[in-house]
Design a protein around this motif. Sequence first.
Motif, PDB file in Angstrom:
ATOM      1  N   UNK A 186     -14.891   9.216   2.218  1.00 28.71           N
ATOM      2  CA  UNK A 186     -13.659   9.568   2.919  1.00 28.71           C
ATOM      3  C   UNK A 186     -13.500  11.078   2.892  1.00 28.71           C
ATOM      4  N   UNK A 187     -12.807  11.606   3.909  1.00 26.09           N
ATOM      5  CA  UNK A 187     -12.550  13.044   3.922  1.00 26.09           C
ATOM      6  C   UNK A 187     -11.055  13.299   4.069  1.00 26.09           C
ATOM      7  N   UNK A 188     -10.588  14.338   3.391  1.00 23.77           N
ATOM      8  CA  UNK A 188      -9.191  14.713   3.522  1.00 23.77           C
ATOM      9  C   UNK A 188      -9.047  16.176   3.107  1.00 23.77           C
ATOM     10  N   UNK A 189      -7.831  16.703   3.210  1.00 30.71           N
ATOM     11  CA  UNK A 189      -7.579  18.022   2.630  1.00 30.71           C
ATOM     12  C   UNK A 189      -6.692  17.826   1.406  1.00 30.71           C
ATOM     13  N   UNK A 190      -6.392  18.920   0.720  1.00 28.31           N
ATOM     14  CA  UNK A 190      -5.663  18.803  -0.542  1.00 28.31           C
ATOM     15  C   UNK A 190      -4.316  18.110  -0.329  1.00 28.31           C
ATOM     16  N   UNK A 191      -3.658  18.401   0.768  1.00 25.00           N
ATOM     17  CA  UNK A 191      -2.348  17.803   1.018  1.00 25.00           C
ATOM     18  C   UNK A 191      -2.439  16.296   1.254  1.00 25.00           C
ATOM     19  N   UNK A 192      -3.537  15.901   1.861  1.00 26.19           N
ATOM     20  CA  UNK A 192      -3.669  14.488   2.192  1.00 26.19           C
ATOM     21  C   UNK A 192      -4.227  13.638   1.060  1.00 26.19           C
ATOM     22  N   UNK A 193      -4.681  14.289  -0.028  1.00 29.16           N
ATOM     23  CA  UNK A 193      -5.368  13.552  -1.103  1.00 29.16           C
ATOM     24  C   UNK A 193      -4.504  12.467  -1.754  1.00 29.16           C
ATOM     25  N   UNK A 194      -3.257  12.778  -2.182  1.00 27.62           N
ATOM     26  CA  UNK A 194      -2.484  11.733  -2.867  1.00 27.62           C
ATOM     27  C   UNK A 194      -2.294  10.482  -2.006  1.00 27.62           C
ATOM     28  N   UNK A 195      -1.999  10.667  -0.727  1.00 21.02           N
ATOM     29  CA  UNK A 195      -1.775   9.501   0.137  1.00 21.02           C
ATOM     30  C   UNK A 195      -3.055   8.701   0.311  1.00 21.02           C
ATOM     31  N   UNK A 196      -4.180   9.419   0.448  1.00 19.98           N
ATOM     32  CA  UNK A 196      -5.458   8.722   0.615  1.00 19.98           C
ATOM     33  C   UNK A 196      -5.795   7.907  -0.641  1.00 19.98           C
ATOM     34  N   UNK A 197      -5.640   8.538  -1.810  1.00 19.63           N
ATOM     35  CA  UNK A 197      -5.943   7.815  -3.054  1.00 19.63           C
ATOM     36  C   UNK A 197      -5.042   6.591  -3.196  1.00 19.63           C
ATOM     37  N   UNK A 198      -3.777   6.752  -2.851  1.00 18.16           N
ATOM     38  CA  UNK A 198      -2.849   5.618  -2.942  1.00 18.16           C
ATOM     39  C   UNK A 198      -3.312   4.478  -2.035  1.00 18.16           C
ATOM     40  N   UNK A 199      -3.773   4.858  -0.839  1.00 17.69           N
ATOM     41  CA  UNK A 199      -4.230   3.819   0.086  1.00 17.69           C
ATOM     42  C   UNK A 199      -5.486   3.116  -0.429  1.00 17.69           C
ATOM     43  N   UNK A 200      -6.448   3.899  -0.973  1.00 15.96           N
ATOM     44  CA  UNK A 200      -7.701   3.296  -1.444  1.00 15.96           C
ATOM     45  C   UNK A 200      -7.456   2.323  -2.595  1.00 15.96           C
ATOM     46  N   UNK A 201      -6.554   2.719  -3.484  1.00 18.62           N
ATOM     47  CA  UNK A 201      -6.242   1.857  -4.627  1.00 18.62           C
ATOM     48  C   UNK A 201      -5.564   0.573  -4.134  1.00 18.62           C
ATOM     49  N   UNK A 202      -4.637   0.743  -3.180  1.00 16.84           N
ATOM     50  CA  UNK A 202      -3.917  -0.421  -2.650  1.00 16.84           C
ATOM     51  C   UNK A 202      -4.863  -1.347  -1.888  1.00 16.84           C
ATOM     52  N   UNK A 203      -5.759  -0.746  -1.089  1.00 13.71           N
ATOM     53  CA  UNK A 203      -6.687  -1.556  -0.304  1.00 13.71           C
ATOM     54  C   UNK A 203      -7.609  -2.392  -1.185  1.00 13.71           C
ATOM     55  N   UNK A 204      -7.900  -1.864  -2.358  1.00 17.84           N
ATOM     56  CA  UNK A 204      -8.759  -2.633  -3.270  1.00 17.84           C
ATOM     57  C   UNK A 204      -7.959  -3.736  -3.967  1.00 17.84           C
ATOM     58  N   UNK A 205      -6.651  -3.697  -3.814  1.00 19.17           N
ATOM     59  CA  UNK A 205      -5.799  -4.696  -4.457  1.00 19.17           C
ATOM     60  C   UNK A 205      -5.612  -4.449  -5.943  1.00 19.17           C
ATOM     61  N   UNK A 206      -5.730  -3.197  -6.345  1.00 25.35           N
ATOM     62  CA  UNK A 206      -5.665  -2.894  -7.775  1.00 25.35           C
ATOM     63  C   UNK A 206      -4.224  -2.831  -8.265  1.00 25.35           C
ATOM     64  N   UNK A 207      -3.977  -3.424  -9.417  1.00 22.03           N
ATOM     65  CA  UNK A 207      -2.648  -3.276 -10.008  1.00 22.03           C
ATOM     66  C   UNK A 207      -2.669  -2.270 -11.156  1.00 22.03           C
ATOM     67  N   UNK A 208      -3.883  -1.926 -11.642  1.00 20.07           N
ATOM     68  CA  UNK A 208      -3.979  -0.915 -12.704  1.00 20.07           C
ATOM     69  C   UNK A 208      -5.057   0.105 -12.348  1.00 20.07           C
TER      70      UNK A 208
END
Lengths: 472, 227
Positions: free
Chosen positions: B74-96
């Motif tokens: 995945x590619x992003x800039x520094x501003x977009x990093x938190x949202x991208x990480x949040x999405x990747x974690x959610x997409x994997x269905x992770x609770x921890x």
Amino acid sequence: MSGTFVGMPAFPEAAREAVGNRTLRANLRHATHTIRDKRAKAVAELADWQQLREAGKQIKNHTLRHLDRYLVQLEESVVRAGGTVHWAADADEANRIVADLVKATGEREVVKVKSMATQEIGLNEALAAEGISAYETDLAELIVQLGHDRPSHILVPAIHRNRGEIRDIFREEMGSWGRPAPDGLTDSPAELAEAARLHLREKFLRAKVGVSGANFMVAETGTLVVFESEGNGRMCLTLPETLISVVGIEKVIPTWQDLEVFLQTLPRSSTAERMNPYTSMWTGTTDGDGPSVFHLVLLDNGRTDTLADEVGRQALRCIRCSACLNVCPVYERAGGHAYGSVYPGPIGAILSPQLRGTQREIDASLPYASSLCGACYEVCPVAIDIPEVLVHLRERVADRGGKGHRLEKAAMKAASWAMDRPAVLAAAERAATRTRRLHPKKLPGAGAWTDSRELPELPEKSFRDWWKGEGR
Amino acid sequence: MEGGEAVTGPVRSARGTGGSSRDRILARVRTAVADAREAPEVTRAYLTTHTPDAPAAVLDLLHENLAEYRALVHRTDADGLPALLARLVADHGSSTVLVPPGLPLEWLGEAGPVRVQDRSASTAAELDTVDSVVTGCALAIAETGTIVLDGGPDQGRRRITLVPDHHICVVRAPDQVVASVPQAMARLDPTRPLTWISGPSATSDIELDRVEGVHGPRKLEVVLVTG
């Protein structure tokens, strides 16, 4: 592992069975051709491959020439980094050192990363005799261990087994070693890999002692390196409290920078990848990360004998990539078991007789397990001239006597006499082509090798005559 | 019994009598090479890189090679990093989500799942219950599609990127991206424990059929952050 190489028949006898096994030959052909084609592509990507190959050869030659110096430097570096170094002259001593170290932890089981050196010394069997269970964790080695079998290839040790056989082995054997195979296990490779993941995870999570080998040891830093794909290596190298690495003395290289050569040549030669999935490098112990106790057992076991042979010592340059197996016409037909050693294929044919000597029939026959086609030399990432060593070892075996060996020696002498005298060679070739209708289809007295193939037809004219006449 | 003795602390000098295995092996080595020709110094005629020095092209090569070995890139800039990480974690269905001690706080600012701080007391079995792990890296190598971890504060202990089944690794471009293996070696510190990762765990041990995911994380996601 109950499989053993003791009492192996000579190569031709062992190979005959394999050559007659059509499934095995088909598996081997598929495997060797697939890897060899992929390797050629991976190597072709690097414009400086020959320079990397030459550098690898030089690094190893330089190290071997000053092996005493680099071993002492390695020892100092490992000790400085918090490790403990042991020296083992032979297999028995190495096995005793490891068994004592495991017993001192109070543990009765160890998890193992695939290691040629520990297979060479029969460590698992030696530990079993001391009441210690050693669990192989590489998928192929697990298949071999559960199947009470022997490895047949350096890189893919269970290549002689097909998926159905592997499923049967998992169903029948996993339960007696730990977590049984899942109900309804099919023969799909993904399901079989998942079964191995579940079976081994409980062992990784509770393991207190790990045993490994190493692909390289860096003298100036004391760093050990393990290349792998599955992550079982990382598990064994980082989760246990105690790590014991058994490594041949020829695995040392002088400098950190030297690693950059082999990091490029080993993966491409071995798995035909730009880089293998996981490579671990560790230097002694690190507070709060990984094993708190690290033992390095430096193994001789015939290596100094090999080093003493001017021609044969180049075999110690080997980095165990297995590229030579995948291009060898003899390995492709005979398979790995016929070589009677953990080191099969062309490299095994020059390594085993040197590490073990040529007293036993199997070891005396190995230098003949080759057509001297030279493909192994071409692909070797450290440029070991395997045909040269094979011929050298044949002379050594022939010198020892025996009827067949004396004939072989006489034939070789005659051949080299003729090769040195072009006129004689030309006359002999001419004689051969003019009498070709009289030649038999099989070589008399050449035994198993020629029983399964026919002699090539001789041309009407020798190459020399054709070149002199209409050919130009 | 002679030999097999451990060497701890300062290396002891060769013993005079009886002889340890250490002494015997070293003596055998010296005898074996006594008459050998001097080996020439190593000529490093090989290239230090195979790639032109153009950061954007090197980053593209890294992306391509990571993807070829089945990492999800995945590619992003520094501003977009938190949202991208949040999405990747959610997409994997992770609770921890496991985090190393020095992971920048803002990276997971928007993540919903429970953050689990790795502590030295965390056992392997505890780590086995966590769904995902997010780390930085020491550097990445474009020509081979490799990320290298060196146990730095934003990467943590080796085991935390091994036991969980989902690893998200953040690479800061262009600073952390090198073209070649020799360039990487010159920047790495061999006294640190190093893990080179090129795609997710894999095996070809069964009939040479490649299967992704054996013991290491079966899902490797690499986030290339620019700007």
